[in-house]
Design an enzyme around this catalytic site. Structure first.
Site, PDB file in Angstrom:
ATOM      1  N   ASP A 167      20.183  40.034  10.067  1.00 38.60           N
ATOM      2  CA  ASP A 167      21.551  39.720   9.623  1.00 38.60           C
ATOM      3  C   ASP A 167      22.397  39.129  10.757  1.00 38.60           C
ATOM      4  O   ASP A 167      23.488  38.618  10.513  1.00 38.60           O
ATOM      5  CB  ASP A 167      22.242  40.982   9.088  1.00 38.60           C
ATOM      6  N   ARG A 210      22.910  53.921   0.908  1.00 40.32           N
ATOM      7  CA  ARG A 210      21.900  54.980   0.815  1.00 40.32           C
ATOM      8  C   ARG A 210      22.557  56.356   0.699  1.00 40.32           C
ATOM      9  O   ARG A 210      22.088  57.218  -0.047  1.00 40.32           O
ATOM     10  CB  ARG A 210      20.974  54.914   2.034  1.00 40.32           C
ATOM     11  N   ARG A 258      18.509  35.299  -5.980  1.00 40.46           N
ATOM     12  CA  ARG A 258      17.660  35.918  -4.948  1.00 40.46           C
ATOM     13  C   ARG A 258      16.396  36.519  -5.574  1.00 40.46           C
ATOM     14  O   ARG A 258      16.411  36.977  -6.712  1.00 40.46           O
ATOM     15  CB  ARG A 258      18.472  36.969  -4.178  1.00 40.46           C
ATOM     16  N   LYS A 311      18.712  35.030   1.620  1.00 41.32           N
ATOM     17  CA  LYS A 311      19.883  35.915   1.721  1.00 41.32           C
ATOM     18  C   LYS A 311      20.984  35.414   0.787  1.00 41.32           C
ATOM     19  O   LYS A 311      20.724  34.629  -0.107  1.00 41.32           O
ATOM     20  CB  LYS A 311      20.357  35.982   3.177  1.00 41.32           C
ATOM     21  N   SER A 325      24.687  49.333   5.106  1.00 37.76           N
ATOM     22  CA  SER A 325      23.338  49.779   4.727  1.00 37.76           C
ATOM     23  C   SER A 325      23.279  51.296   4.580  1.00 37.76           C
ATOM     24  O   SER A 325      22.701  51.823   3.632  1.00 37.76           O
ATOM     25  CB  SER A 325      22.319  49.384   5.806  1.00 37.76           C
ATOM     26  N   GLN A 361      14.861  46.744   1.984  1.00 37.71           N
ATOM     27  CA  GLN A 361      15.278  46.947   0.592  1.00 37.71           C
ATOM     28  C   GLN A 361      14.072  47.226  -0.296  1.00 37.71           C
ATOM     29  O   GLN A 361      14.113  48.121  -1.144  1.00 37.71           O
ATOM     30  CB  GLN A 361      16.045  45.720   0.089  1.00 37.71           C
ATOM     31  N   ARG A 405      28.534  36.444   6.144  1.00 34.28           N
ATOM     32  CA  ARG A 405      28.090  36.325   7.548  1.00 34.28           C
ATOM     33  C   ARG A 405      28.223  34.882   8.055  1.00 34.28           C
ATOM     34  O   ARG A 405      28.414  34.668   9.254  1.00 34.28           O
ATOM     35  CB  ARG A 405      26.664  36.850   7.701  1.00 34.28           C
ATOM     36  N   GLY A 450      22.573  42.758  -2.823  1.00 35.48           N
ATOM     37  CA  GLY A 450      21.123  42.856  -2.971  1.00 35.48           C
ATOM     38  C   GLY A 450      20.634  44.278  -2.771  1.00 35.48           C
ATOM     39  O   GLY A 450      19.701  44.733  -3.445  1.00 35.48           O
TER      40      GLY A 450
HETATM   41  C1  S3P Z   1      19.265  45.673   4.088  1.00 33.78           C
HETATM   42  C2  S3P Z   1      18.087  45.079   4.418  1.00 33.78           C
HETATM   43  C3  S3P Z   1      17.980  43.660   4.805  1.00 33.78           C
HETATM   44  C4  S3P Z   1      19.325  43.106   5.233  1.00 33.78           C
HETATM   45  C5  S3P Z   1      20.406  43.450   4.263  1.00 33.78           C
HETATM   46  C6  S3P Z   1      20.555  44.957   4.140  1.00 33.78           C
HETATM   47  C7  S3P Z   1      19.274  47.089   3.672  1.00 33.78           C
HETATM   48  O1  S3P Z   1      17.520  42.923   3.696  1.00 33.78           O
HETATM   49  O2  S3P Z   1      19.247  41.706   5.377  1.00 33.78           O
HETATM   50  O3  S3P Z   1      21.641  42.906   4.688  1.00 33.78           O
HETATM   51  O4  S3P Z   1      20.341  47.719   3.648  1.00 33.78           O
HETATM   52  O5  S3P Z   1      18.185  47.599   3.364  1.00 33.78           O
HETATM   53  P1  S3P Z   1      15.952  42.773   3.350  1.00 33.78           P
HETATM   54  O6  S3P Z   1      15.400  44.088   2.998  1.00 33.78           O
HETATM   55  O7  S3P Z   1      15.920  41.817   2.179  1.00 33.78           O
HETATM   56  O8  S3P Z   1      15.337  42.176   4.569  1.00 33.78           O
END
Ligand code: S3P
Length: 447
Positions: free
Chosen positions: A319, A33, A128, A346, A29, A173, A392, A100
């Site tokens: 997660d 970013r 998704r 997911k 994550s 996200q 996962r 995603g």
């Molecule tokens: C993430 C946010 C989560 C998480 C994903 C990573 C991120 O998803 O499940 O693995 O890096 O912002 P959601 O924003 O859909 O909850």
């Protein structure tokens, strides 16, 4: 960078021991970013410890296709920032792979550019929901076309205006997508979340956050410069989670995990496991850039007990729920997980996939519309498990296999490449080498 091929199936034998230091991948994550913000900045950023995993590499693929120069040297990535509007129009669709986070965050960035673009993904990502980002971006004036609420995401870049947006689902996200679009918009953008989600974006950008009762109001100012310089990516708590549970369910286990990200918006699993009786120590807590880190030690407890998990805790450990369910299956008593319907959106439907693999191994698990009810203490037995292409699920099933009687074969084992390419090597090494009986795996390691 060429990644080693990971065999598509692994056979995991019950663990007789589990001990040592775990090498974890850098945080996925935070890495996404760090790369995106470095590209949006004006100077050069060095990112120390960028992950080789497929998802964060997808973000680099997309940024490179937009003309960003990114070079890997030693253990660092050097990103030449192009500024908020310095991207080049891409020559073709932008491939987000399985990621995603890449798709949703980059949609926010691309909505405010002066050119058209299309974000595509693999079969799982194309199933998704993307309407959750299309809705706020359209309120900002973006022109986005989805296919039945899904990718491909076709964007006709245009000037955006700042908005105030109350998140209908707790999603880091979506929050990050809107805040990034806010940097390109005219005027301020405020995102309001009623249930806190991971806060890496606001930390890295140094955005003002106001708490109003249970709500968090996060604001981004259009045109504000993006900080650049040095960024260090901590080790991934979500990857650590598999070993925190493994170390809590394999008798006599003792594991050490160093330099792990301990952002409080990500570590609810620690509290939940401790409430179940796990013995996890946190040492050397310190700051690394905008993120807290620390070292973790886990020792097998006498036993675990069931817990109730729900409400505001869920986004914090979203997660980690598949592997938490493994701990619950090994615990005495009942564990109830509720308010977790988001897991159905997911990489696969993780409530269904978790219930299915645990049931196949002999656990008593009931799937509810928004969670799982697990009657712990039924001995697990070896089975053949399909990861459904979800990293996962593959890793959670591997942890369950350690405590089963008989061998478990995990098919679709190569899915781990998305977040933790070295997972099977780590597991094998910690179990003393005799754990993973797979010919392709052995020859890859020369043993
Ligand atoms: C993430 C946010 C989560 C998480 C994903 C990573 C991120 O998803 O499940 O693995 O890096 O912002 P959601 O924003 O859909 O909850």
């Amino acid at each position: 960078m060429a990644e080693p091929l990971i065999p598509s199936a692994f056979t995991v034998e019950p663990a007789v021991a589990l001990a040592g230091r775990v090498t974890l991948p850098p945080d996925k994550s935070i890495a996404h970013r760090a790369a995106i913000l470095s590209a949006l900045a004006e100077g050069e950023t060095q990112i120390v410890g960028y992950p080789a995993a497929a998802d964060p590499q997808s973000t680099l693929t997309v940024l490179r296709a937009l003309g960003v120069e990114i070079e890997g040297r030693d253990d660092s990535l050097f990103v030449q920032g192009v500024g908020l509007r310095g991207f080049h129009a891409p020559e073709g669709p932008l491939d987000c792979g399985n990621s995603g986070t890449t798709m949703r965050l980059m949609a926010g960035v691309l909505a405010g550019q002066g050119f058209p673009s299309t974000l595509v993904g693999d079969a799982s990502l194309s199933r998704r929901p993307m309407d959750r980002i299309a809705e706020p971006l359209r309120q900002m004036g973006a022109a986005l076309t989805l296919t039945d609420g899904h990718a491909p995401v076709r964007i006709d870049g245009r000037p955006l205006r700042g908005i105030e947006y109350r998140l209908p689902v707790a999603s880091a996200q979506v929050k990050s997508c809107v805040l990034l679009a806010g940097l390109l918009a005219k005027g301020p953008t405020t995102v309001i979340e009623t249930t806190p989600s991971r806060d890496h974006t606001e930390r890295m950008l140094g955005l003002p956050v106001f708490s109003l009762g249970a709500e968090r109001h996060i604001s981004a100012e259009g045109g504000a410069p993006v900080p650049w310089g040095l960024r260090v990516v901590p080790r991934d708590f979500s990857a650590a989670a598999f070993f925190l549970v493994a170390g809590s369910v394999v008798p006599t286990a003792t594991l050490e995990l160093l330099q792990v990200g301990l952002n409080p918006s990500r570590t609810a699993l620690l509290d939940v496991l401790r409430a179940m009786g796990a013995r996890i120590e946190v040492q050397n807590e310190r700051e690394r850039g905008s993120e807290p880190i620390g070292d973790l030690r886990v020792h097998a407890p006498e036993g675990l007990v069931g817990v109730e998990v729900g409400g505001a805790l869920i986004p914090n450990l979203i997660d980690e729920i598949p592997v938490l369910a493994v701990a619950a299956a090994c615990a005495g008593g009942t564990t109830t997980i509720r308010d977790a319907a988001e897991l159905r959106y997911k990489e696969t439907d993780r409530l269904a996939a978790t219930a299915a693999f645990l049931q196949a191994m002999g656990a008593s698990v009931e799937e509810t519309p928004d969670g799982l009810v697990i009657e712990g203490g039924h001995p697990l037995r070896g089975a053949t498990i399909e990861s459904r292409g979800d990293h996962r699920i593959a890793m959670a099933a591997a942890v369950a296999s350690l405590t089963a009687s008989g061998a478990t074969t995990i098919e679709g084992a190569d899915a781990v490449a998305v977040s933790f390419p070295g997972f099977w090597d780590e597991l094998d090494a910690l179990a003393g080498g005799g754990l993973v009986g797979n010919t392709a795996f052995r020859s890859r390691n020369g043993t």
